[in-house]
Design a protein around this motif. Sequence first.
Motif, PDB file in Angstrom:
ATOM      1  N   ASP A   1     -14.884  28.970  29.881  1.00 41.53           N
ATOM      2  CA  ASP A   1     -14.730  28.014  28.959  1.00 41.53           C
ATOM      3  C   ASP A   1     -15.234  26.440  29.467  1.00 41.53           C
ATOM      4  OD1 ASP A   1     -13.328  29.340  26.974  1.00 41.53           O
ATOM      5  OD2 ASP A   1     -11.425  28.993  27.746  1.00 41.53           O
TER       6      ASP A   1
ATOM      7  N   THR B   1     -13.680  24.223  16.356  1.00 42.10           N
ATOM      8  CA  THR B   1     -12.889  25.322  16.592  1.00 42.10           C
ATOM      9  C   THR B   1     -13.499  26.264  17.877  1.00 42.10           C
ATOM     10  OG1 THR B   1     -13.767  27.090  14.849  1.00 42.10           O
ATOM     11  CG2 THR B   1     -11.908  25.597  14.353  1.00 42.10           C
ATOM     12  N   ARG B   2     -12.472  26.895  18.416  1.00 41.95           N
ATOM     13  CA  ARG B   2     -12.869  27.335  19.776  1.00 41.95           C
ATOM     14  C   ARG B   2     -11.713  28.630  19.591  1.00 41.95           C
ATOM     15  NH1 ARG B   2     -14.036  24.496  25.210  1.00 41.95           N
ATOM     16  NH2 ARG B   2     -15.550  26.375  25.243  1.00 41.95           N
ATOM     17  N   TRP B   3     -12.585  29.880  19.838  1.00 41.20           N
ATOM     18  CA  TRP B   3     -11.796  31.200  19.700  1.00 41.20           C
ATOM     19  C   TRP B   3     -12.173  31.976  20.968  1.00 41.20           C
ATOM     20  CZ3 TRP B   3      -9.269  32.741  15.231  1.00 41.20           C
ATOM     21  CH2 TRP B   3      -9.370  31.739  14.038  1.00 41.20           C
ATOM     22  N   ARG B   4     -11.094  32.780  21.383  1.00 41.73           N
ATOM     23  CA  ARG B   4     -11.187  33.911  22.103  1.00 41.73           C
ATOM     24  C   ARG B   4     -11.076  35.287  21.374  1.00 41.73           C
ATOM     25  NH1 ARG B   4     -13.465  33.072  27.394  1.00 41.73           N
ATOM     26  NH2 ARG B   4     -12.301  34.584  27.949  1.00 41.73           N
TER      27      ARG B   4
ATOM     28  N   GLN C   1      -7.708  34.828  19.289  1.00 41.79           N
ATOM     29  CA  GLN C   1      -6.813  33.610  19.931  1.00 41.79           C
ATOM     30  C   GLN C   1      -7.497  32.270  19.333  1.00 41.79           C
ATOM     31  OE1 GLN C   1      -6.268  33.892  23.967  1.00 41.79           O
ATOM     32  NE2 GLN C   1      -4.904  32.208  24.255  1.00 41.79           N
ATOM     33  N   LEU C   2      -7.018  31.508  18.621  1.00 39.11           N
ATOM     34  CA  LEU C   2      -7.479  30.164  18.314  1.00 39.11           C
ATOM     35  C   LEU C   2      -7.144  29.243  19.498  1.00 39.11           C
ATOM     36  CD1 LEU C   2      -9.178  28.344  16.760  1.00 39.11           C
ATOM     37  CD2 LEU C   2      -6.966  28.123  15.042  1.00 39.11           C
ATOM     38  N   THR C   3      -7.914  28.799  20.448  1.00 35.92           N
ATOM     39  CA  THR C   3      -7.278  27.972  21.481  1.00 35.92           C
ATOM     40  C   THR C   3      -7.569  26.307  21.065  1.00 35.92           C
ATOM     41  OG1 THR C   3      -9.721  28.033  22.542  1.00 35.92           O
ATOM     42  CG2 THR C   3      -8.056  29.723  23.175  1.00 35.92           C
ATOM     43  N   ARG C   4      -8.330  25.977  19.983  1.00 42.33           N
ATOM     44  CA  ARG C   4      -8.671  24.780  19.766  1.00 42.33           C
ATOM     45  C   ARG C   4      -8.950  24.701  18.311  1.00 42.33           C
ATOM     46  NH1 ARG C   4     -13.298  20.573  22.030  1.00 42.33           N
ATOM     47  NH2 ARG C   4     -12.509  18.678  20.904  1.00 42.33           N
ATOM     48  N   ASN C   5      -8.516  23.671  17.679  1.00 44.79           N
ATOM     49  CA  ASN C   5      -8.518  23.670  16.335  1.00 44.79           C
ATOM     50  C   ASN C   5      -8.237  22.232  15.744  1.00 44.79           C
ATOM     51  OD1 ASN C   5      -8.812  23.716  13.519  1.00 44.79           O
ATOM     52  ND2 ASN C   5      -6.729  25.127  13.150  1.00 44.79           N
TER      53      ASN C   5
ATOM     54  N   THR D   1      -2.869  26.077  16.674  1.00 48.11           N
ATOM     55  CA  THR D   1      -3.645  26.998  17.512  1.00 48.11           C
ATOM     56  C   THR D   1      -2.407  28.206  17.599  1.00 48.11           C
ATOM     57  OG1 THR D   1      -2.719  25.949  19.440  1.00 48.11           O
ATOM     58  CG2 THR D   1      -4.920  25.177  18.635  1.00 48.11           C
TER      59      THR D   1
ATOM     60  N   ALA E   1      -2.494  32.825  18.126  1.00 52.92           N
ATOM     61  CA  ALA E   1      -3.207  34.006  18.083  1.00 52.92           C
ATOM     62  C   ALA E   1      -2.737  35.127  17.212  1.00 52.92           C
ATOM     63  CB  ALA E   1      -2.816  34.667  19.656  1.00 52.92           C
TER      64      ALA E   1
END
Length: 282
Positions: free
Chosen positions: A194, A201-204, A228-232, A237, A239
């Motif tokens: 990261d 949006t940022r996803w794992r 896993q949505l870590t940023r929205n 956010t 999982a």
Amino acid sequence: MASVPLSDLRARIAALEGRAGGGVWGRAGEESRSRSASDAELRSVRFGLDIVERLFPLEARPEGTVHDLAAAGHRDAGALSGVAVAVLARMGRAAGPIIWVCDAVTAGEIGALYGPGLAAFGIDPARLVLVTAKSGADALWAAEEALSVSQLAAVVVEIGGASRLLDLTATRRLALRAERQDTPVFLLRPAGPDTASAARTRWRIAPRPSTPDPYGLAGLGRPGFALQLTRNRGGPTGAVDVEFRPYDHRFRPAHPLPVAAPASDRSARPGPAMVIALPRAS
């Protein structure tokens, strides 16, 4: 100057202000919601399938912005590509061509896209324009140049392990070009740590075991993903584990796998530990 319907203008303003009227995608023509109703919904649902469906609406084209999808390592790159392909399939068959850019090192590690697999997900392989760049820097340049083309469905750029290239400046430049052309960008980062990013949006993403598919081939289950949505910037956010149904292009909750039945001739709990003293060897 071309006229713009008032409903479209309100949706665009709501998207710029981060309110629910534009949503994460903020596409004109979607049904508008009041801010109070949206806030109540977000408070009642931490993160679930309804949020996933809102982020990836069926037959709706995302607005021009960057979405960052990362995996823990190259071994999970298949899940990373699978989620991107699933989202692209939800955008419809007549959404235009897709530019898919990958650097040569990453392509050698994870392999190439498989045409029949794309077709099974609902994407005509003829829609894809595949670009293999010599380096991550060249891949980033190719993605930026692709965003100068109008009427694209999306641009996918896949760069693995080159975190220094994908810094805040580079992702902001991609975001500005994506917004200018109203073309979504999916940034795939297998084995990428990261870093600061201008993505919306940022996803794992990781793979999960598939459950049997009654409409699929024997032995093959529905594609399963741990998201896993870590940023929205447009909502909460969290999982969730989902499955993708290729025959109707929808995400659904992943059902738990069956476990073995309890033994009938003994207790399911382990007995007390036994310590056995052995003679010391001379």
